[in-house]
Design a protein around this motif. Structure first.
Motif, PDB file in Angstrom:
ATOM      1  N   VAL A 265     -61.201 -98.109 -68.035  1.00 37.01           N
ATOM      2  CA  VAL A 265     -61.479 -96.727 -67.640  1.00 37.01           C
ATOM      3  C   VAL A 265     -60.186 -95.912 -67.755  1.00 37.01           C
ATOM      4  CG1 VAL A 265     -62.063 -95.242 -65.696  1.00 37.01           C
ATOM      5  CG2 VAL A 265     -63.435 -97.293 -66.166  1.00 37.01           C
ATOM      6  N   PHE A 266     -59.080 -96.503 -67.303  1.00 43.97           N
ATOM      7  CA  PHE A 266     -57.803 -95.773 -67.366  1.00 43.97           C
ATOM      8  C   PHE A 266     -57.257 -95.730 -68.798  1.00 43.97           C
ATOM      9  CE2 PHE A 266     -57.629 -97.288 -62.806  1.00 43.97           C
ATOM     10  CZ  PHE A 266     -57.879 -96.043 -62.271  1.00 43.97           C
ATOM     11  N   ALA A 267     -57.485 -96.805 -69.563  1.00 48.20           N
ATOM     12  CA  ALA A 267     -57.063 -96.779 -70.971  1.00 48.20           C
ATOM     13  C   ALA A 267     -57.920 -95.749 -71.693  1.00 48.20           C
ATOM     14  CB  ALA A 267     -57.244 -98.157 -71.598  1.00 48.20           C
ATOM     15  N   GLY A 268     -57.300 -94.767 -72.264  1.00 46.46           N
ATOM     16  CA  GLY A 268     -58.052 -93.704 -72.939  1.00 46.46           C
ATOM     17  C   GLY A 268     -58.333 -92.519 -72.041  1.00 46.46           C
ATOM     18  N   SER A 269     -57.896 -92.566 -70.780  1.00 43.99           N
ATOM     19  CA  SER A 269     -58.167 -91.427 -69.886  1.00 43.99           C
ATOM     20  C   SER A 269     -57.134 -90.307 -70.091  1.00 43.99           C
ATOM     21  CB  SER A 269     -58.209 -91.882 -68.425  1.00 43.99           C
ATOM     22  OG  SER A 269     -56.943 -92.339 -68.014  1.00 43.99           O
ATOM     23  N   GLU A 270     -56.114 -90.582 -70.881  1.00 45.89           N
ATOM     24  CA  GLU A 270     -55.168 -89.543 -71.341  1.00 45.89           C
ATOM     25  C   GLU A 270     -54.596 -88.695 -70.201  1.00 45.89           C
ATOM     26  OE1 GLU A 270     -56.341 -87.542 -74.936  1.00 45.89           O
ATOM     27  OE2 GLU A 270     -57.164 -89.370 -75.821  1.00 45.89           O
ATOM     28  N   GLY A 271     -54.266 -89.356 -69.104  1.00 43.83           N
ATOM     29  CA  GLY A 271     -53.605 -88.642 -68.014  1.00 43.83           C
ATOM     30  C   GLY A 271     -54.513 -87.767 -67.177  1.00 43.83           C
ATOM     31  N   THR A 272     -55.818 -87.835 -67.394  1.00 44.56           N
ATOM     32  CA  THR A 272     -56.712 -86.955 -66.626  1.00 44.56           C
ATOM     33  C   THR A 272     -57.071 -87.542 -65.266  1.00 44.56           C
ATOM     34  OG1 THR A 272     -58.662 -87.950 -67.652  1.00 44.56           O
ATOM     35  CG2 THR A 272     -57.752 -85.983 -68.708  1.00 44.56           C
ATOM     36  N   MET A 273     -56.947 -88.867 -65.108  1.00 45.04           N
ATOM     37  CA  MET A 273     -57.322 -89.511 -63.845  1.00 45.04           C
ATOM     38  C   MET A 273     -56.107 -89.775 -62.958  1.00 45.04           C
ATOM     39  SD  MET A 273     -60.694 -90.117 -64.362  1.00 45.04           S
ATOM     40  CE  MET A 273     -61.784 -90.096 -65.796  1.00 45.04           C
ATOM     41  N   GLY A 274     -54.943 -89.843 -63.564  1.00 48.60           N
ATOM     42  CA  GLY A 274     -53.728 -90.165 -62.826  1.00 48.60           C
ATOM     43  C   GLY A 274     -52.662 -90.568 -63.826  1.00 48.60           C
ATOM     44  N   LEU A 275     -51.478 -90.830 -63.308  1.00 45.65           N
ATOM     45  CA  LEU A 275     -50.390 -91.273 -64.181  1.00 45.65           C
ATOM     46  C   LEU A 275     -50.281 -92.790 -64.115  1.00 45.65           C
ATOM     47  CD1 LEU A 275     -47.883 -90.420 -65.944  1.00 45.65           C
ATOM     48  CD2 LEU A 275     -46.548 -90.729 -63.852  1.00 45.65           C
ATOM     49  N   ILE A 276     -50.350 -93.425 -65.270  1.00 48.48           N
ATOM     50  CA  ILE A 276     -50.072 -94.864 -65.334  1.00 48.48           C
ATOM     51  C   ILE A 276     -48.575 -95.023 -65.107  1.00 48.48           C
ATOM     52  CG2 ILE A 276     -50.068 -96.887 -66.843  1.00 48.48           C
ATOM     53  CD1 ILE A 276     -52.432 -95.406 -68.370  1.00 48.48           C
ATOM     54  N   THR A 277     -48.197 -95.683 -64.013  1.00 42.69           N
ATOM     55  CA  THR A 277     -46.761 -95.785 -63.701  1.00 42.69           C
ATOM     56  C   THR A 277     -46.151 -97.098 -64.176  1.00 42.69           C
ATOM     57  OG1 THR A 277     -47.401 -96.578 -61.530  1.00 42.69           O
ATOM     58  CG2 THR A 277     -46.812 -94.241 -61.718  1.00 42.69           C
ATOM     59  N   LYS A 278     -46.958 -98.158 -64.201  1.00 40.10           N
ATOM     60  CA  LYS A 278     -46.466 -99.423 -64.760  1.00 40.10           C
ATOM     61  C   LYS A 278     -47.647-100.290 -65.135  1.00 40.10           C
ATOM     62  CE  LYS A 278     -45.371-100.659 -60.002  1.00 40.10           C
ATOM     63  NZ  LYS A 278     -44.277-100.904 -59.073  1.00 40.10           N
ATOM     64  N   ALA A 279     -47.373-101.253 -65.984  1.00 36.83           N
ATOM     65  CA  ALA A 279     -48.446-102.152 -66.415  1.00 36.83           C
ATOM     66  C   ALA A 279     -47.877-103.540 -66.646  1.00 36.83           C
ATOM     67  CB  ALA A 279     -49.103-101.631 -67.685  1.00 36.83           C
ATOM     68  N   TRP A 280     -48.685-104.538 -66.285  1.00 39.69           N
ATOM     69  CA  TRP A 280     -48.332-105.927 -66.596  1.00 39.69           C
ATOM     70  C   TRP A 280     -48.919-106.224 -67.965  1.00 39.69           C
ATOM     71  CZ3 TRP A 280     -45.321-109.343 -63.835  1.00 39.69           C
ATOM     72  CH2 TRP A 280     -45.218-110.615 -64.386  1.00 39.69           C
ATOM     73  N   MET A 281     -48.016-106.479 -68.917  1.00 40.72           N
ATOM     74  CA  MET A 281     -48.438-106.612 -70.312  1.00 40.72           C
ATOM     75  C   MET A 281     -48.415-108.074 -70.761  1.00 40.72           C
ATOM     76  SD  MET A 281     -49.085-103.491 -70.892  1.00 40.72           S
ATOM     77  CE  MET A 281     -49.519-103.663 -72.632  1.00 40.72           C
ATOM     78  N   ARG A 282     -49.441-108.453 -71.499  1.00 40.52           N
ATOM     79  CA  ARG A 282     -49.500-109.788 -72.108  1.00 40.52           C
ATOM     80  C   ARG A 282     -48.527-109.847 -73.282  1.00 40.52           C
ATOM     81  NH1 ARG A 282     -55.723-108.791 -71.495  1.00 40.52           N
ATOM     82  NH2 ARG A 282     -55.975-109.789 -69.473  1.00 40.52           N
ATOM     83  N   LEU A 283     -47.691-110.849 -73.290  1.00 46.53           N
ATOM     84  CA  LEU A 283     -46.681-110.981 -74.337  1.00 46.53           C
ATOM     85  C   LEU A 283     -47.021-112.142 -75.266  1.00 46.53           C
ATOM     86  CD1 LEU A 283     -43.539-110.554 -72.071  1.00 46.53           C
ATOM     87  CD2 LEU A 283     -44.790-108.773 -73.308  1.00 46.53           C
ATOM     88  N   GLN A 284     -46.271-112.213 -76.325  1.00 44.52           N
ATOM     89  CA  GLN A 284     -46.398-113.338 -77.238  1.00 44.52           C
ATOM     90  C   GLN A 284     -45.011-113.906 -77.500  1.00 44.52           C
ATOM     91  OE1 GLN A 284     -49.252-112.351 -80.585  1.00 44.52           O
ATOM     92  NE2 GLN A 284     -49.182-110.408 -79.523  1.00 44.52           N
ATOM     93  N   GLU A 285     -44.985-115.184 -77.876  1.00 47.19           N
ATOM     94  CA  GLU A 285     -43.729-115.714 -78.385  1.00 47.19           C
ATOM     95  C   GLU A 285     -43.413-114.998 -79.684  1.00 47.19           C
ATOM     96  OE1 GLU A 285     -42.939-120.124 -78.408  1.00 47.19           O
ATOM     97  OE2 GLU A 285     -44.946-120.083 -77.504  1.00 47.19           O
ATOM     98  N   ARG A 286     -42.137-114.776 -79.934  1.00 53.17           N
ATOM     99  CA  ARG A 286     -41.762-114.124 -81.198  1.00 53.17           C
ATOM    100  C   ARG A 286     -42.178-115.013 -82.356  1.00 53.17           C
ATOM    101  NH1 ARG A 286     -38.719-109.908 -80.517  1.00 53.17           N
ATOM    102  NH2 ARG A 286     -37.887-109.977 -82.629  1.00 53.17           N
ATOM    103  N   PRO A 287     -42.891-114.458 -83.342  1.00 57.07           N
ATOM    104  CA  PRO A 287     -43.369-115.297 -84.441  1.00 57.07           C
ATOM    105  C   PRO A 287     -42.219-115.908 -85.236  1.00 57.07           C
ATOM    106  CG  PRO A 287     -43.792-112.964 -84.877  1.00 57.07           C
ATOM    107  CD  PRO A 287     -43.334-113.063 -83.464  1.00 57.07           C
ATOM    108  N   ARG A 288     -42.338-117.180 -85.520  1.00 56.46           N
ATOM    109  CA  ARG A 288     -41.312-117.861 -86.314  1.00 56.46           C
ATOM    110  C   ARG A 288     -41.730-117.960 -87.786  1.00 56.46           C
ATOM    111  NH1 ARG A 288     -39.113-124.153 -85.671  1.00 56.46           N
ATOM    112  NH2 ARG A 288     -38.400-124.264 -87.830  1.00 56.46           N
ATOM    113  N   TYR A 289     -42.988-118.255 -88.000  1.00 53.62           N
ATOM    114  CA  TYR A 289     -43.471-118.460 -89.369  1.00 53.62           C
ATOM    115  C   TYR A 289     -44.202-117.219 -89.852  1.00 53.62           C
ATOM    116  CZ  TYR A 289     -42.591-123.272 -87.992  1.00 53.62           C
ATOM    117  OH  TYR A 289     -42.005-124.431 -87.534  1.00 53.62           O
ATOM    118  N   LYS A 290     -43.895-116.813 -91.066  1.00 53.60           N
ATOM    119  CA  LYS A 290     -44.586-115.661 -91.650  1.00 53.60           C
ATOM    120  C   LYS A 290     -44.992-116.003 -93.080  1.00 53.60           C
ATOM    121  CE  LYS A 290     -42.075-112.463 -88.728  1.00 53.60           C
ATOM    122  NZ  LYS A 290     -41.572-111.115 -88.513  1.00 53.60           N
TER     123      LYS A 290
END
Lengths: 542, 542
Positions: A265-290
């Protein structure tokens, strides 16, 4: 790694002049020192005429920031910045009308002042003050919106709320591979903080250098990678949103089946519902093989069929970027009229030959021609080379500003559509854009690339270039005519109004048609709950 | 294919007596004829005592449907079914208190009548009638809710709205790999319609046979597969929701970045915003290649570490189901105290040796023991065998009903938690459940399996079995004490209240704590917009 097409995808035109200080342009895209020099712009003009047949005008320079005149402001508070410099720099995003108005020195919609809170407490004080004093609050993250998402509504007295003091990577969890990141953190700052831990957020929108995590989430930013988790909200585990009614924290879970997902609901709300102040983000290991390869297709339909087969194979390439022959020509990666598919795979865990070879087999089944793939172990030599696409990709938008100074329009629009619906939409875009560009500018050049693929559809990205009939404010009206035609064509041919450029004000009416009146009314009701006095981002999205 | 552990994961106990007619039980799980016979239940009792040390009581039979007495109803309309049979069969879902009340013949909360509209027009007439006459509407899909999601609120005069006449696979698009499916379609009907086209929705919740597409979406159902798109909403391209305020159709796009994703607002709304009448679902080609293996771990912590490494590898197995030693014992797949990881990969495109071998390498790095994998080409022999897990998995819930008739509690609860938070949560569950089972039942048996894995966490699924201290209505109070302890333990140890069992009424208060007051108020506001007279599903979710 000797093939520049494979290693970069695009040939950079912009040269970096590192003797100038690093400072954002007050009107153009990005750093001032990266705006192409007069000589480079002349070279660009030659290229434009030779390749696209579009004649540029003489180079003109923007009205300098010192010469810009602003309407007065009565607002005063120690925590409000009312200097012209701050107000000018928070007036616009980077849509084409923003660039043009900035170029002309017209900063009429400037905010009355700029607030830059450093904590939730300070943010709540701004809300309280605004609610009490009848002032609206327009949120400003990195200021890269191309849809009018950061401009103040001239109907109300408004301040700009700058999030850059809510910054930093606050916490890292290597076990669960996540990080708590403040919303005002810019792309490079995030990656710099994660790199020493062997981790990456791996989200690279074209605005990466100048846009913020909070802005990405609020606008459902799309990254560079072609499949699977293409949008930033896919990487959000939980977030804190500070609304005028109070603070909300979503659940700290890898997944849940409990109720509607408030993250979405907040993703895409473009600041109309409130200010996103922080988020816990899913990370990845840095890719080694390309693994990287490029495939030539003589026929566009074969390329699309190959792309669909790859999208539906479950191979999930990191990159599957298809350039039509005109895009390939414009980017100087192919001159023989062929369409170019740039394929890439990445993994932190294992080499990628099996996947790449299967993808190339599928491509060849559809008459694609490929000399073979390049395999890279980033622990080995050649690692730097493989990152070259990134600077070329990120520097693309400087061209738009440079062309504007030479009287040439350059703009993009993008969408997503089902595989079944693509041909109709694509043909309509080509026909309608050709027609509107001829009507308004005498001529024009339209290219297409496919940026993201899904089992059920694809995201085409169109670029148009045309000579501006006039080089004054009326060019904005011409741009609007062209933009309206593009939006109408998407709307009436099965495409969404945006795959990753957000809604803001420019796409708002089209999005309301897309979402329908009941959903808009329901979101309005939700907004009234989070923001009872409607102080946040009036006119954006809702 | 000779190893039953690999091919099925579970050894079926239920025998099917095909001489009886196929008819749903009015109180127990599933088909009447699949309830274990008296002899089978005696065999189950022996097993229970031998393996778990829990002594069952004598088998008692449920009050027959003919003997059930219902409160009267004044409602009358040609389109309303007011027969006792219809009202009884729409009274309950299949939570443990539902089973127990049904077993005892207590159907007090029966709806006053049942409406079964066959079209949107008929549905809108039901809404109009309900709004005018002050009657509430409780939506009933397949009636498999384990959270009190289909029961009428005794505070209001209420009818049950049965969706089974809104059924069928309406349209199939092989190019974009999707189908338009009516919300009342049951799992097997969907797969039967897609099979001739070589396609599958590939969503197998344990309730698969008896639950509907609309119910799955409204409750964010979780499927059998362990990674990537684990929840049904991941497969929704667009949907139609008929709300009391009118019909809403979300956008027909493979992806979009425009505004909050309304699909994600309706998914999990549990019928409070409107009735999902149909949805365009993303399909997959039927998998041709399968790879299966089982890995033994002497130490639980090693198994968890292996699971995390696999979850974070990007290998994305279709199956990665970890049974703790007690779960393995209860399911008779291991008797030596080891923990069993069942691994599976599936693809329509290519053989899977590379992925499976890499997954097994990771498992062995964490001290897992495995004799090797089985590779299946379903175009070849042995294909039937590989589907055996499905019937065993789907038949699991019959045990719960059978045990109830012998005076034995059996119930499950599930959650999702980060990898970092798992150990604390798991230890708390074990300690608190041991304590509450001892306190209420004298003894009990708790097992754990991990059903779904994510890069940032996992979904543990707990089963508890205990002797009922009494075999009357007061057993429901005992169950509530145990359930409250389980919910409190999840809530206070970092777990979501449900990964895939939904909220309903049983999880409602806990979910409100999880979501927080501002989000609940905002969803209430949204509900008031879609359902201004609050006729739909009072007390469910909100």
């Amino acid at each position: 790694m000797s093939n520049p097409l494979i290693s970069s995808g695009y040939k950079p035109i912009v040269l970096v002049n590192m003797t100038q200080p690093k400072r954002r342009s007050h009107w153009a895209w990005g750093w001032e020192h990266k705006m192409p020099s007069i000589e480079e712009r002349h070279r660009l003009a030659e290229l434009l005429e030779g390749v696209l047949g579009i004649k540029a005008g003489e180079v003109e320079e923007a009205v300098p920031i010192q010469a810009v005149e602003l309407p007065g402001t009565e607002l005063k508070a120690t925590w409000l910045d009312t200097t012209n410099d701050a107000r000018i720099r928070h007036t616009y995003g980077r849509s084409w009308p923003d660039l043009m108005r900035g170029f002309l020195g017209d900063f009429g919609p400037a905010p009355l002042a700029v607030a830059t809170p450093s904590s939730t407490e300070e943010l709540e004080k701004v809300y309280d003050w605004a609610q009490d004093s009848g002032v609206k609050v327009q949120i400003y993250g990195g200021g890269t919106s191309v849809v009018g998402g950061v401009e103040c509504d001239p109907e109300y007295p408004t301040i700009s709320l700058d999030t850059s003091n809510l910054s930093g990577v606050l916490e890292i969890d290597k076990t669960s591979r996540g990080a708590l990141i403040a919303a005002g953190a810019f792309g490079p700052d995030i990656e710099d903080a994660l790199r020493p831990h062997g981790l990456t957020l791996r989200h690279f929108p074209q605005s990466f250098e100048f846009s913020t995590l909070g802005g990405w989430i609020a606008t459902r930013s799309g990254g560079h990678f072609a499949t699977q988790r293409t949008h930033i909200e896919d990487f959000v585990q939980w977030m804190e949103v500070v609304a005028p009614c109070g603070a909300v924290r979503t659940g700290e879970y890898p997944a849940s089946g409990a109720g509607p997902d408030m993250n979405r609901v907040f993703a895409g709300s473009e600041g109309t519902m409130g200010l996103i102040t922080k988020a816990w983000m899913r990370l990845q290991e840095r890719p080694r093989y390309k693994a990287q390869a490029s495939v030539k297709f003589a026929a566009w339909n074969d390329a699309i069929a190959a792309l669909r087969a790859i999208a539906q194979s479950g191979l999930n390439p990191a990159n599957a970027r298809l350039l039509d022959s005109r895009e390939a020509l414009m980017n100087q990666v192919s001159f023989d009229g062929s369409n170019i598919l740039v394929l890439g795979f990445e993994s932190a865990d294992r080499p990628l030959a099996a996947q790449m070879e299967r993808a190339l087999e599928i491509a060849r089944d559809h008459h694609g021609q490929c000399d073979g793939a390049v395999y890279i172990d980033t622990n080995g030599p050649g690692a730097k080379e493989s990152e070259r696409w990134k600077s070329a990709f990120l520097d693309g938008p400087y061209m738009q500003s440079a062309l504007l100074t030479m009287g040439v329009f350059a703009d993009t629009f993008e969408t997503a559509v089902t595989w079944s619906g693509f041909e109709r939409l694509h043909n309509a875009v080509i026909a309608n854009m050709k027609d509107v560009l001829k009507r308004t500018c005498g001529r024009g050049f339209l290219t297409c690339r496919i940026t993201h693929i899904y089992p059920d559809g694809l995201a085409p990205y169109y670029t148009w270039v045309a000579p501006m009939p006039t080089r004054d404010r009326s060019a904005i009206e011409v741009w609007k005519t062209i933009k309206d035609e593009a939006m109408k064509t998407l709307r009436t041919n099965g495409g969404t109004i945006t795959h990753h450029h957000a809604v803001g004000r420019i796409h708002r009416d089209a999005w309301h048609q897309e979402a329908g009146p009941h959903s808009i009314a329901a979101l309005d009701a939700m907004k009234s709950s989070f923001d009872p006095k409607h102080i946040l981002n009036p006119g954006v999205l809702l």
